[in-house]
Motif scaffolding. Sequence first.
Motif, short mmCIF file in Angstrom:
data_model
loop_
_atom_site.label_atom_id
_atom_site.label_comp_id
_atom_site.label_asym_id
_atom_site.label_seq_id
_atom_site.Cartn_x
_atom_site.Cartn_y
_atom_site.Cartn_z
N LEU A 1 0.81 -1.21 0.00
CA LEU A 1 0.00 0.00 0.00
C LEU A 1 0.85 1.26 0.00
CD1 LEU A 1 -2.78 1.23 -0.03
CD2 LEU A 1 -2.92 0.87 2.44
N GLY A 2 1.93 1.29 0.76
CA GLY A 2 2.81 2.46 0.75
C GLY A 2 3.43 2.71 -0.61
N ARG A 3 3.85 1.64 -1.26
CA ARG A 3 4.42 1.77 -2.62
C ARG A 3 3.36 2.32 -3.58
NH1 ARG A 3 3.62 -0.72 -6.89
NH2 ARG A 3 2.53 -2.46 -5.93
N ARG A 4 2.16 1.79 -3.49
CA ARG A 4 1.07 2.26 -4.37
C ARG A 4 0.71 3.71 -4.08
NH1 ARG A 4 -3.68 -1.62 -3.79
NH2 ARG A 4 -4.54 -0.25 -5.38
N LEU A 5 0.73 4.10 -2.81
CA LEU A 5 0.45 5.48 -2.43
C LEU A 5 1.50 6.42 -3.01
CD1 LEU A 5 -1.10 7.61 -0.75
CD2 LEU A 5 0.35 6.92 1.20
N MET A 6 2.77 6.05 -2.88
CA MET A 6 3.83 6.89 -3.43
C MET A 6 3.75 6.96 -4.96
SD MET A 6 5.47 8.57 -1.23
CE MET A 6 6.80 9.14 -2.29
N ALA A 7 3.36 5.87 -5.61
CA ALA A 7 3.18 5.91 -7.06
C ALA A 7 2.07 6.89 -7.43
CB ALA A 7 2.86 4.51 -7.60
N ALA A 8 0.99 6.92 -6.64
CA ALA A 8 -0.10 7.87 -6.90
C ALA A 8 0.39 9.31 -6.69
CB ALA A 8 -1.29 7.56 -5.99
N ALA A 9 1.20 9.53 -5.66
CA ALA A 9 1.75 10.86 -5.41
C ALA A 9 2.67 11.28 -6.56
CB ALA A 9 2.50 10.88 -4.08
N GLU A 10 3.51 10.36 -7.00
CA GLU A 10 4.40 10.66 -8.13
C GLU A 10 3.60 10.97 -9.39
OE1 GLU A 10 7.07 7.33 -8.38
OE2 GLU A 10 7.99 7.80 -6.44
N ASP A 11 2.55 10.21 -9.64
CA ASP A 11 1.70 10.47 -10.81
C ASP A 11 1.06 11.85 -10.73
OD1 ASP A 11 2.30 7.96 -11.83
OD2 ASP A 11 0.38 7.06 -11.22
N TRP A 12 0.56 12.22 -9.54
CA TRP A 12 -0.07 13.53 -9.35
C TRP A 12 0.92 14.64 -9.67
CZ3 TRP A 12 0.17 18.10 -6.71
CH2 TRP A 12 -1.01 18.83 -6.57
N LEU A 13 2.15 14.50 -9.17
CA LEU A 13 3.16 15.52 -9.40
C LEU A 13 3.66 15.51 -10.85
CD1 LEU A 13 4.95 15.09 -6.01
CD2 LEU A 13 3.83 17.20 -6.82
N ARG A 14 3.84 14.33 -11.41
CA ARG A 14 4.28 14.23 -12.80
C ARG A 14 3.27 14.90 -13.73
NH1 ARG A 14 4.71 9.18 -12.71
NH2 ARG A 14 6.88 9.04 -12.10
N ALA A 15 1.98 14.74 -13.47
CA ALA A 15 0.93 15.34 -14.29
C ALA A 15 0.98 16.87 -14.25
CB ALA A 15 -0.44 14.85 -13.83
N ARG A 16 1.61 17.43 -13.22
CA ARG A 16 1.73 18.87 -13.10
C ARG A 16 3.08 19.38 -13.56
NH1 ARG A 16 -1.90 16.67 -10.59
NH2 ARG A 16 -3.81 17.69 -9.98
N GLY A 17 3.91 18.49 -14.10
CA GLY A 17 5.19 18.89 -14.67
C GLY A 17 6.35 18.91 -13.70
N ALA A 18 6.16 18.40 -12.50
CA ALA A 18 7.28 18.37 -11.55
C ALA A 18 8.33 17.39 -12.05
CB ALA A 18 6.79 17.96 -10.16
N GLY A 19 9.57 17.83 -12.11
CA GLY A 19 10.65 16.99 -12.60
C GLY A 19 11.39 16.25 -11.50
N LYS A 20 11.15 16.65 -10.26
CA LYS A 20 11.84 16.04 -9.13
C LYS A 20 10.92 16.11 -7.92
CE LYS A 20 15.96 16.27 -6.30
NZ LYS A 20 17.07 17.08 -5.83
N ILE A 21 11.08 15.15 -7.03
CA ILE A 21 10.31 15.14 -5.79
C ILE A 21 11.27 15.24 -4.61
CG2 ILE A 21 8.81 13.76 -4.28
CD1 ILE A 21 7.68 12.46 -6.79
#
Length: 147
Positions: A92-112
């Motif tokens: 679940l933690g891995r899936r949550l972080m993937a969702a967070a990365e997707d949210w940020l990637r969709a907004r053009g963030a190049g780094k977290i």
Amino acid sequence: MTKNQSASDIHFRDAVAADRDAVTALWAACGLTRPWNDAAADFDRALSGPSSTVLVGICADAVIASAMVGDDGHRGTVYYVSVAPKQQGTDLGRRLMAAAEDWLRARGAGKINLLVRNENARAAGFYEALGYDVEPNTQLGKWLTPR
């Protein structure tokens, strides 16, 4: 998630105001809150603008995971990553972080960027397993409000 439910029963979505109590209770249960931070105010602020949100993992109408995400226009940041204690050690933690990365990637963030308290080696190991690196930076801070 109960014994009769599977990982496919979990879905992620942006939190809504009605999720505040469940999310902040989860943050407290995971040891993420501190007396000098108003978790409810943090939640409200994240939902108040277009460049941040709180993602929640829902199972059987209950919040069992969450992460606050924000985009400052240059980098993304993740805060309050939390998985219900009974669900920790699952994917679940891995899936949550993937969702967070997707949210940020969709907004053009190049780094977290994310912060892990020095005493939380377990969390640091989790993020390293996901491909995050400890960076050679020094974090500085200044309190603008009394603690």
